[in-house]
Design an enzyme around this catalytic site. Structure first.
Site, short mmCIF file in Angstrom:
data_model
loop_
_atom_site.label_atom_id
_atom_site.label_comp_id
_atom_site.label_asym_id
_atom_site.label_seq_id
_atom_site.Cartn_x
_atom_site.Cartn_y
_atom_site.Cartn_z
N SER A 48 5.06 4.94 -10.26
CA SER A 48 5.26 3.53 -10.63
C SER A 48 4.16 2.96 -11.51
CB SER A 48 5.42 2.66 -9.39
OG SER A 48 4.19 2.52 -8.72
N LYS A 91 -0.42 -1.14 -7.37
CA LYS A 91 0.31 -2.00 -8.32
C LYS A 91 -0.67 -2.84 -9.10
CE LYS A 91 4.29 -0.73 -6.60
NZ LYS A 91 5.07 0.26 -7.29
#
Length: 182
Positions: A48, A91
């Site tokens: 991600s 993230k």
């Protein structure tokens, strides 16, 4: 004339072993406290954050700075909270408390200003969370850099500040990629 007092050889060895054991024990306790509360090593386990971070890379995580400073937009963070069931996530913070996130034509806007995201891979589109989205107090909005392959705030909502375990500050593996993170 004073007589020198010498310890028998066996007692000196015993004292030496006690001293080494105490020193080693203190070193282990300090290292564990440092690992748990100040800096830690973590590994990237998904795609991600590509192309910024790839699976298998190892990072140094600063667990200390968020105790004294607020997170900043653009920080790469390690999330360890109830927002996601699969454990810790890596993230990037896109928006801070009170800011409004919007997505138009594959791009991200925060408070009406298009973000310049040289790190982003792919186009950005909404998911489950209704957009525009205003980040509640005590929360941040996070996304992976690989926008088309990231489970992030677009799916599970804003992340509580208490769920931020720390900030990723250095990549230590592979050695060819060693250095600070942007």
């Amino acid at each position: 004339m004073e007589q020198e007092q010498t310890q028998p050889k066996g007692n000196r060895w015993l004292k030496e072993i006690k001293d080494w054991t105490l020193s080693l024990g203190i070193a282990i306790v300090v290292a564990l406290l440092f690992q748990n509360y100040v800096y830690a090593q973590t590994e990237v386990h998904n795609v991600s954050m590509q192309n910024t971070l790839v699976e298998g890379q190892r990072l140094i995580e600063d667990k200390w700075s968020y105790r004294f400073n607020d997170p900043k937009q653009g920080d790469i963070v390690i999330i360890n909270g109830p927002e996601h069931e699969d454990g810790r996530l890596v993230k990037r913070i896109i928006a801070l408390p009170g800011q409004t996130v919007d997505m138009k034509d594959g791009y991200v806007y925060v408070d009406g200003i298009k973000l310049e995201e040289s790190y982003a891979k792919g186009l950005t589109y909404p998911d489950v969370v209704e957009i525009p989205f205003t980040v509640p107090e005590g929360h941040v909005f996070v996304m992976g850099d690989n926008r088309e392959k990231s489970m992030d705030s677009r799916a599970f909502g804003a992340v509580a500040l208490d769920s931020l375990e720390g900030k990723a500050v250095y990549r230590i593996w592979p050695l060819g990629k060693f250095g600070g993170l942007q």
